[in-house]
Motif scaffolding. Structure first.
Motif, PDB file in Angstrom:
ATOM      1  N   ALA A  46      38.290  36.242  39.543  1.00 16.05           N
ATOM      2  CA  ALA A  46      38.213  37.149  40.690  1.00 16.05           C
ATOM      3  C   ALA A  46      37.859  38.571  40.256  1.00 16.05           C
ATOM      4  O   ALA A  46      38.452  39.544  40.709  1.00 16.05           O
ATOM      5  N   GLY A  47      36.919  38.680  39.309  1.00 14.61           N
ATOM      6  CA  GLY A  47      36.456  39.983  38.881  1.00 14.61           C
ATOM      7  C   GLY A  47      37.322  40.691  37.848  1.00 14.61           C
ATOM      8  O   GLY A  47      36.968  41.749  37.371  1.00 14.61           O
ATOM      9  N   GLU A  48      38.455  40.123  37.507  1.00 10.01           N
ATOM     10  CA  GLU A  48      39.343  40.703  36.499  1.00 10.01           C
ATOM     11  C   GLU A  48      39.252  39.926  35.209  1.00 10.01           C
ATOM     12  O   GLU A  48      39.260  38.700  35.215  1.00 10.01           O
ATOM     13  N   THR A  49      39.201  40.632  34.095  1.00 12.38           N
ATOM     14  CA  THR A  49      39.110  39.999  32.794  1.00 12.38           C
ATOM     15  C   THR A  49      40.380  40.281  31.999  1.00 12.38           C
ATOM     16  O   THR A  49      40.843  41.419  31.949  1.00 12.38           O
TER      17      THR A  49
ATOM     18  N   THR B 271      37.967  35.362  32.890  1.00 17.42           N
ATOM     19  CA  THR B 271      37.519  36.203  33.998  1.00 17.42           C
ATOM     20  C   THR B 271      37.780  35.440  35.294  1.00 17.42           C
ATOM     21  O   THR B 271      37.281  34.334  35.482  1.00 17.42           O
TER      22      THR B 271
ATOM     23  N   THR C  23      33.708  26.918  32.432  1.00 15.45           N
ATOM     24  CA  THR C  23      34.078  27.390  33.760  1.00 15.45           C
ATOM     25  C   THR C  23      35.001  26.340  34.364  1.00 15.45           C
ATOM     26  O   THR C  23      34.660  25.158  34.387  1.00 15.45           O
TER      27      THR C  23
ATOM     28  N   ALA D   7      40.558  32.705  44.850  1.00 17.66           N
ATOM     29  CA  ALA D   7      39.797  32.393  43.634  1.00 17.66           C
ATOM     30  C   ALA D   7      39.548  30.885  43.567  1.00 17.66           C
ATOM     31  O   ALA D   7      40.461  30.084  43.695  1.00 17.66           O
TER      32      ALA D   7
ATOM     33  N   ARG E 121      36.133  31.791  34.537  1.00 18.84           N
ATOM     34  CA  ARG E 121      35.244  31.651  33.385  1.00 18.84           C
ATOM     35  C   ARG E 121      36.045  31.924  32.114  1.00 18.84           C
ATOM     36  O   ARG E 121      36.812  32.874  32.046  1.00 18.84           O
TER      37      ARG E 121
END
Length: 68
Positions: free
Chosen positions: A14-17, A12, A58, A40, A44
Motif C-alpha cells: 500500500a505504498g509503504e516500504t 512494499t 509478489t 491492500a 511486493r
C-alpha cells in the motif's frame, strides 16, 4: 564496491516500504499486514543482491492460507 544492506529484505505494501533483517521477518510482517488491511490486495517482496534491490515475489492477499 557496494555495501551489503543490513536489512536485505524489503516489503512494499500500500505504498509503504519496510525493510527486514530476514526472509522470515519480512513474510511475517507481510502476512499480518495483508490480513489486517482490507484495502491492500498485494505486496511486493524485494531482496538486496549484488548491490541492488531485485524483485523476489509478489504476494496476493487471496493466496494467503486462512488465519488459524
Amino acid at each position: 564496491m557496494t555495501v551489503r544492506s543490513r536489512k536485505p529484505w524489503r516489503v512494499t505494501l500500500a505504498g509503504e516500504t519496510t525493510e527486514h533483517t530476514s526472509e522470515k521477518a519480512a513474510y511475517t510482517h507481510l502476512i499480518a499486514a495483508l490480513r489486517s488491511q482490507e484495502s491492500a490486495t498485494d505486496a511486493r517482496v524485494d531482496k538486496w543482491e549484488d548491490g541492488r534491490w531485485l524483485w523476489y515475489e509478489t504476494v496476493e492477499a487471496s493466496e494467503l492460507p486462512p488465519a488459524q
